[in-house]
Design an enzyme around this catalytic site. Structure first.
Site, short mmCIF file in Angstrom:
data_model
loop_
_atom_site.label_atom_id
_atom_site.label_comp_id
_atom_site.label_asym_id
_atom_site.label_seq_id
_atom_site.Cartn_x
_atom_site.Cartn_y
_atom_site.Cartn_z
N SER A 180 60.05 63.50 73.90
CA SER A 180 60.20 63.38 75.35
C SER A 180 59.65 64.58 76.09
O SER A 180 59.96 64.81 77.25
CB SER A 180 61.68 63.21 75.69
N CYS A 181 58.79 65.37 75.44
CA CYS A 181 58.38 66.64 76.03
C CYS A 181 57.34 66.48 77.12
O CYS A 181 57.04 67.43 77.82
CB CYS A 181 57.83 67.57 74.94
#
Length: 281
Positions: free
Chosen positions: A114-115
């Site tokens: 989810s970066c």
């Protein structure tokens, strides 16, 4: 600290029979990792071996590569409003002369799916950050028969899983399949960090002749952690992601998935696999 497991009252139903009983659950608590006193990351983990987890995480972030780069690691007192120590905040202090990375709320994190970094940027981030690159021509040559033994040996090392049924695990093996170290945690990425942190402390990095075995799937994050520690072989009992395969291929890592019995898929680095016929058809 005796916080690896906890007991909870549950209603147990077995067919037509129902009764209340105590059940053993794996503990899960947040761990805040600080670097030279500044907050860096928070992870949900099973308490235990927190110093290894924190330093292993910093290896995967490209901050650490050797034991002498760490001055000390401590639990932070006064972590709550009343000054109590919860043992949920760890501060890693770098040795004199070790550069402190830029720590901001928008730091270049590439450790989770989810970066916000897309494929190519993620691959470039790991390739440029690693200080312990995998040697594409190095590492052990492994037979499928040896690899097939590893899941069982990993399972045998899961003492807390036997009590709770709720933990992931990771283990390091030598080129002959001998178990060197194992760790359990609610997060398999934390289990890997604990292994890497111990290896850092004992001066065993890079893990150039080792096999890393993990329960569950092989995510990009786990391949990244293997690459950052110089591990040449990563094996998992379930599937890898497409980006995990891309990173393994670009980094010279052998990636084995769906390792169950004598069945497995080799997604990258097949030159390290010694087939009986000498080659695949």
């Amino acid at each position: 600290m005796g916080r690896v497991t906890e007991r909870r009252r549950v209603l147990r139903i077995r067919g037509a029979a129902a009764a209340h009983r105590a059940d053993t659950l794996v503990a899960e608590e947040p761990l805040e990792i600080r670097l030279n006193g500044r907050a860096l990351a928070i992870t949900m983990r099973t308490p235990g071996d927190d110093f290894a987890l924190a330093t292993g995480f910093l290896v995967s972030e490209g901050v650490l590569a050797a034991a002498d780069e760490v001055a000390n690691v401590v639990y932070c007192a006064g972590a709550t409003a009343d000054g109590a120590n919860t043992y949920n905040v760890v501060d890693v202090r770098l040795a004199s002369g070790v550069p402190l990375p830029d720590i901001t709320l928008e730091r270049n994190v590439y450790t989770t799916s989810s970066c916000g970094l897309c494929g190519k940027a993620s691959l470039d981030a790991v390739r440029t950050a690693t200080r312990l690159p995998v040697d594409p021509a190095g590492g052990p040559r492994l037979t499928p028969a040896l690899l097939a033994e590893l899941p069982g040996r990993l399972r045998d090392a899961q003492a807390v899983f036997d009590r709770t049924g709720g933990l992931h695990a990771a283990a390091l093996f030598d080129a002959d399949g001998g178990l060197l170290d194992a760790a359990e945690d609610v997060g398999r990425h934390n289990a890997v960090d604990k292994l890497v942190g111990r290896a850092l402390r004992e001066g065993r990095l890079p893990l150039a002749e080792r096999i890393l075995m993990v329960s569950g799937r092989a995510s990009f994050e786990l391949v990244q952690k293997a690459v950052m520690a110089g591990v040449p072989v990563l094996a998992a009992v379930s599937a890898p992601s497409s980006l995990a395969v891309d990173l393994a291929r670009e980094s010279g890592l052998t990636l084995v998935g769906f390792l169950r019995g004598d069945s497995m898929n080799v997604y990258a680095g097949e030159d390290r696999i010694a087939l009986a016929s000498g080659r695949a058809h």
